[in-house]
Enzyme design. Sequence first.
Site: not given
Ligand code: CAA
Length: 383
Positions: A79, A111, A233
Amino acid sequence: MNVGIDKISFFVPPYYVDMTDLALAREVDPNKFHIGIGQDKMAVNKKTQDIVTFAANAAKNILTDEDKKQIDMVIVGTESGIDESKASAVVLHRLLGIQPFARAFEIKEACYAGTAALQYAVAHINIHPESKVLVVASDIAKYGLASGGEPTQGVGAIAMLVSADPRILQLNNDSVALTQDIYDFWRPVGHDYPMVDGQLSNETYIQAFQKVWKEYQQRHKKSFADFHALTFHIPYTKMGKKALLAALEDEAPEEQERILAKYEASIVYSRQVGNLYTGSLYLGLISLLENAKLKAGEQIGLFSYGSGTVAEFFSGTLVGGFENQLLTELHQKQLAERKGLSITEYEEMFNDHLEVDADKEYDDALLYSIASISNTVRTYKED
Ligand code: CAA
């Protein structure tokens, strides 16, 4: 006939960012990245290294001169394409010296494309058992500096040789696929970075796994007990675990522990690399094969997910002597010998864009890196 993965390797560029450094620079608790997201290091690349660079470096690890004479198809799942028209597989075909009477093309569905390529290869070998297919999944996962997706970036490629009587994993012809038109992650033409609804992508991933896993169990009368390990994945290593935990809820604690222990083996390399998009599932498979205690005849389940969305669950049987085909030492050396970048160096590298319309020569020591651009045509550093 038995068809599947005969050889497999990965390549990542020789640079990484430590996730503690990234967290501190972004004023985030490092545990969010190490525990919450589940990433320790993130692979990054120079502008002179593109999907062809990674693909060729991964493929050269596995191909003999004899393979190059027998391969009659080269498929690249990506991609991060470098051309809207010409396939990177055509360039790869020449760089690797594969015999001319072959098909070469690129395939796309986020992916999932690596799996689409693998299934196409299997179907081809079933009709032409004497041929071999080179399947490559190569990508650059970038979301932007200080963006929500930044800690889930990564870059690199996987190369697999698919053949009859494979020496690593025989595929079981039991796929269950699912297609849903959802905008959880997409990249419109002309955009450098993807549009992403992070929480929707997490939810869709988990639900897609539940749907294909349930359908798979019903169609094939199977359960977790039939699998020695499941690999996923891995957009970030916590993601597969979340999907797995949701599906394991009703299982006995010892069964949960058994499956989760193998999941940990499957994410050893991804923790140090980040997301490879199309290659992530297969980096997980390599990590599982090279870091878990496995035996011939054991069943491995594979969950492929591509945003947008297409998901698929399928399985394979480990072939006797598979361990002799693994490149564990080479892979671990490659990861260990990378250079750690400071955040300033990483940001400079990130912002240093390739001028695709400028005629220029480049000086990057990496094999198959971009050596020059002339009239928008890239030439690559060759042996
Ligand atoms: N200590 C331990 N854990 C902590 C923490 C701390 N101090 N602070 C936060 N966390 C945890 C949260 O509780 C959360 O855990 P859970 O998911 O178990 O609830 C985790 O860390 C992540 O925190 P947030 O949800 O607040 O994170 P975020 O809002 O900053 O974003 C994300 C996370 C959505 C993955 C972001 O990085 C993102 O958008 N990534 C790209 C999209 C992606 O990878 N999506 C995955 C599915 S899509 C796919 O698989 C196709 C692909 O390859 C893209």
